[in-house]
Design a protein around this motif. Structure first.
Motif, PDB file in Angstrom:
ATOM      1  N   ASN A 241      79.658  71.410  68.744  1.00 28.55           N
ATOM      2  CA  ASN A 241      79.795  70.106  68.303  1.00 28.55           C
ATOM      3  C   ASN A 241      79.022  69.171  69.165  1.00 28.55           C
ATOM      4  N   ILE A 242      78.032  69.599  69.892  1.00 35.03           N
ATOM      5  CA  ILE A 242      77.045  68.564  70.614  1.00 35.03           C
ATOM      6  C   ILE A 242      75.877  68.509  69.819  1.00 35.03           C
ATOM      7  N   ILE A 243      75.463  67.465  69.114  1.00 31.59           N
ATOM      8  CA  ILE A 243      74.594  67.068  68.271  1.00 31.59           C
ATOM      9  C   ILE A 243      73.110  66.827  69.039  1.00 31.59           C
ATOM     10  N   CYS A 244      73.179  65.991  70.135  1.00 35.52           N
ATOM     11  CA  CYS A 244      71.987  65.878  70.551  1.00 35.52           C
ATOM     12  C   CYS A 244      71.896  65.288  71.975  1.00 35.52           C
ATOM     13  N   CYS A 245      71.066  64.995  72.718  1.00 32.84           N
ATOM     14  CA  CYS A 245      71.125  64.318  73.998  1.00 32.84           C
ATOM     15  C   CYS A 245      69.731  63.687  74.337  1.00 32.84           C
ATOM     16  N   LYS A 246      69.993  62.701  75.290  1.00 35.08           N
ATOM     17  CA  LYS A 246      68.845  61.616  75.519  1.00 35.08           C
ATOM     18  C   LYS A 246      68.765  61.527  77.039  1.00 35.08           C
ATOM     19  N   VAL A 247      67.457  61.359  77.484  1.00 37.09           N
ATOM     20  CA  VAL A 247      67.237  60.774  79.029  1.00 37.09           C
ATOM     21  C   VAL A 247      66.442  59.640  78.690  1.00 37.09           C
ATOM     22  N   ARG A 248      66.988  58.364  79.527  1.00 37.26           N
ATOM     23  CA  ARG A 248      66.058  57.305  79.356  1.00 37.26           C
ATOM     24  C   ARG A 248      65.901  56.743  80.927  1.00 37.26           C
ATOM     25  N   LEU A 249      64.728  56.452  81.054  1.00 41.24           N
ATOM     26  CA  LEU A 249      64.169  55.941  82.445  1.00 41.24           C
ATOM     27  C   LEU A 249      63.702  54.374  82.483  1.00 41.24           C
ATOM     28  N   ALA A 250      64.330  53.549  83.321  1.00 34.92           N
ATOM     29  CA  ALA A 250      63.856  52.175  83.383  1.00 34.92           C
ATOM     30  C   ALA A 250      62.888  52.019  84.664  1.00 34.92           C
TER      31      ALA A 250
ATOM     32  N   SER B  67      63.988  45.365  78.071  1.00 36.84           N
ATOM     33  CA  SER B  67      64.796  44.880  79.232  1.00 36.84           C
ATOM     34  C   SER B  67      64.118  45.189  80.642  1.00 36.84           C
ATOM     35  N   ASP B  68      63.268  45.908  80.784  1.00 39.15           N
ATOM     36  CA  ASP B  68      62.491  46.125  81.838  1.00 39.15           C
ATOM     37  C   ASP B  68      60.904  46.310  80.999  1.00 39.15           C
ATOM     38  N   HIS B  69      59.738  46.443  82.212  1.00 39.30           N
ATOM     39  CA  HIS B  69      58.549  46.532  81.782  1.00 39.30           C
ATOM     40  C   HIS B  69      58.343  47.848  81.034  1.00 39.30           C
ATOM     41  N   ILE B  70      59.001  48.847  81.465  1.00 41.20           N
ATOM     42  CA  ILE B  70      58.651  50.148  80.911  1.00 41.20           C
ATOM     43  C   ILE B  70      59.961  50.959  80.577  1.00 41.20           C
ATOM     44  N   ARG B  71      60.065  51.211  79.368  1.00 40.80           N
ATOM     45  CA  ARG B  71      61.588  52.028  79.337  1.00 40.80           C
ATOM     46  C   ARG B  71      61.119  53.512  78.447  1.00 40.80           C
ATOM     47  N   ILE B  72      61.309  54.462  79.424  1.00 39.44           N
ATOM     48  CA  ILE B  72      60.723  55.991  78.785  1.00 39.44           C
ATOM     49  C   ILE B  72      61.829  56.556  78.372  1.00 39.44           C
ATOM     50  N   GLN B  73      62.009  56.999  76.909  1.00 38.11           N
ATOM     51  CA  GLN B  73      63.182  57.572  76.285  1.00 38.11           C
ATOM     52  C   GLN B  73      62.924  59.031  75.926  1.00 38.11           C
TER      53      GLN B  73
ATOM     54  N   GLY C 156      65.916  52.250  95.927  1.00 38.31           N
ATOM     55  CA  GLY C 156      65.074  53.084  94.711  1.00 38.31           C
ATOM     56  C   GLY C 156      64.576  52.190  93.713  1.00 38.31           C
ATOM     57  N   TYR C 157      64.387  52.728  92.332  1.00 44.10           N
ATOM     58  CA  TYR C 157      63.640  51.920  91.368  1.00 44.10           C
ATOM     59  C   TYR C 157      64.313  50.734  91.109  1.00 44.10           C
ATOM     60  N   LEU C 158      63.794  49.351  91.132  1.00 48.19           N
ATOM     61  CA  LEU C 158      64.215  48.032  91.075  1.00 48.19           C
ATOM     62  C   LEU C 158      64.068  47.690  89.401  1.00 48.19           C
ATOM     63  N   THR C 159      65.259  47.138  88.962  1.00 49.78           N
ATOM     64  CA  THR C 159      65.529  47.247  87.422  1.00 49.78           C
ATOM     65  C   THR C 159      65.995  45.551  87.236  1.00 49.78           C
ATOM     66  N   SER C 160      65.824  45.336  85.889  1.00 49.43           N
ATOM     67  CA  SER C 160      66.416  43.936  85.476  1.00 49.43           C
ATOM     68  C   SER C 160      67.669  43.800  85.775  1.00 49.43           C
ATOM     69  N   PHE C 161      68.437  44.799  85.699  1.00 53.58           N
ATOM     70  CA  PHE C 161      70.037  45.009  85.658  1.00 53.58           C
ATOM     71  C   PHE C 161      70.344  45.792  86.723  1.00 53.58           C
ATOM     72  N   PRO C 162      71.273  45.274  87.795  1.00 52.20           N
ATOM     73  CA  PRO C 162      71.805  46.053  89.031  1.00 52.20           C
ATOM     74  C   PRO C 162      72.390  47.441  88.488  1.00 52.20           C
ATOM     75  N   THR C 163      73.026  47.376  87.385  1.00 54.27           N
ATOM     76  CA  THR C 163      73.594  48.784  87.002  1.00 54.27           C
ATOM     77  C   THR C 163      72.600  49.850  86.972  1.00 54.27           C
TER      78      THR C 163
ATOM     79  N   THR D  26      67.839  55.518  90.435  1.00 53.93           N
ATOM     80  CA  THR D  26      67.029  56.436  89.653  1.00 53.93           C
ATOM     81  C   THR D  26      66.648  55.612  88.629  1.00 53.93           C
ATOM     82  N   GLY D  27      67.245  54.634  87.696  1.00 57.10           N
ATOM     83  CA  GLY D  27      66.934  54.024  86.715  1.00 57.10           C
ATOM     84  C   GLY D  27      67.203  54.700  85.474  1.00 57.10           C
ATOM     85  N   LEU D  28      68.124  56.043  85.662  1.00 55.95           N
ATOM     86  CA  LEU D  28      68.438  56.848  84.609  1.00 55.95           C
ATOM     87  C   LEU D  28      69.558  56.851  83.780  1.00 55.95           C
TER      88      LEU D  28
END
Length: 344
Positions: free
Chosen positions: A14-23, A112-118, A153-160, A164-166
């Motif tokens: 029942n697992i359709i897909c997955c995603k990794v996103r780096l900010a 939201s950040d300069h670079i978002r890898i998905q 670690g990696y500094l991002t626009s949102f503290p959350t 890792t930015g992941l």
């Protein structure tokens, strides 16, 4: 060339897909919220120029576009196909996207950040998705210095997102488990172990399609592998619970289940008008029926692709003129009649 979401899911999962996103953010510029349009455009141009050989490095074909040069319809269609999220769609600053033909890999600049890898993968392949994202991350960091702090670690626009930015995520189909009285409390308990579970197309019983996205809540204090392992573990547990409940249901109510699935197929295959709610609900029935072996088709049937295809903007793109709500319901039914395979 098939898009990543056109691949047929494992019928036993029942697992359709997955995603990794780096900010990530480039240390030479302030965060996007403080960046002027002129500096944002300059940064985007420098990033595109510096990464022009990315396709030669990983053997993929990328297409690049400035989002403000795309039509609103094209932007909404990309959002519906999950190339980027609502915050990117609504942002009014200069932005660009670099995306593979399969749409499984996308890079958004000055969102939201300069670079978002998905990176998207069908099924549950978070380790593989993370490996792909890390290779792209290393390629970019070799050319552009990231905003990074030894302590945080990696500094991002949102503290959350700091650390890792992941964000690791898995989309799971839970039509039976989500109907249980204890399901809301189960979701609340997930927060205690560091994950969130939310409806993909709504919340609670209004989540048409019964698709849920599981993702990590924290990005600090754990490694990227630990975060992807956590999301994987929860996705597998929910998948197993869903299968157990459906197996018990089949054992005592198989005829009723078959009747529901075949009725859903009949409506989808022959209806002349379908609302989004009805279409998603019936497609969910087909998805579970395929997983349980109740229905078989004469050719592959990627139901998740159909769920994306019936969304408003992607459906509108198939028409040569704007459609109102009633016309969209007619177009949605016509699309499903043409795309849904025949039963065997």
């Amino acid at each position: 060339m098939l898009k990543w979401f056109e691949q047929v899911q494992d019928k036993n999962s029942n697992i359709i897909c997955c995603k990794v996103r780096l900010a990530r953010n480039w240390s030479e510029y302030v965060f996007p919220s403080k960046l002027s349009d002129e500096d944002g455009r300059e940064m985007i141009d420098r990033l595109n120029e510096g990464l022009r050989d990315l396709g030669e490095t990983d053997g993929r074909d990328y297409e690049s576009a400035y989002l403000d040069e795309l039509s609103e319809l094209d932007r909404r269609a990309l959002k519906e196909r999950r190339v980027f999220n609502s915050s990117i769609l609504e942002r009014k600053a200069p932005m660009s996207v670099l995306v593979t033909r399969e749409e499984d890999i996308s890079l958004v600049f000055n969102g939201s950040d300069h670079i978002r890898i998905q990176v998207w993968q069908p099924g549950l392949c978070l380790a593989e998705a993370l490996g792909t994202a890390d290779r792209i991350d290393d390629y970019i960091n070799a050319r552009f210095s990231y905003a990074f702090d030894e302590k945080y670690g990696y500094l991002t626009s949102f503290p959350t997102n700091v650390g890792t930015g992941l964000r690791a995520a898995a989309i799971v189909h839970l039509p039976t488990l989500s109907m249980g009285k204890k399901f809301p409390s189960m979701l609340n308990d997930m927060g205690r172990i560091g994950v969130s579970v939310r409806g993909v197309y709504g919340e609670g019983r209004e989540n048409y399609g019964s698709l849920y996205e599981i993702s990590n809540q924290k990005t600090m204090g754990r490694t990227e592998k630990e975060l992807t392992d956590l999301v994987t573990k929860v996705a597998v547990q929910l998948d197993e619970q869903e299968r157990q409940i459906r197996e018990m249901s089949l054992a005592s109510h198989r005829l009723e289940r078959e009747d529901e699935v075949y009725k859903s197929y009949g409506v989808l295959k022959y209806a002349r008008r379908l609302s989004m709610k009805d279409a998603m609900t019936f497609l969910s029935q087909i998805m579970s029926g395929m997983s349980d072996g109740l229905v078989k088709f004469d050719e592959p049937c990627p139901v998740f692709r159909l769920m994306l295809g019936i969304q408003t903007a992607n459906l509108q793109k198939l028409s040569d003129r704007p459609l109102d709500k009633g016309e969209l319901d007619v177009a949605r039914a016509a699309y499903l009649r043409s795309e849904l395979p025949m039963l065997i």
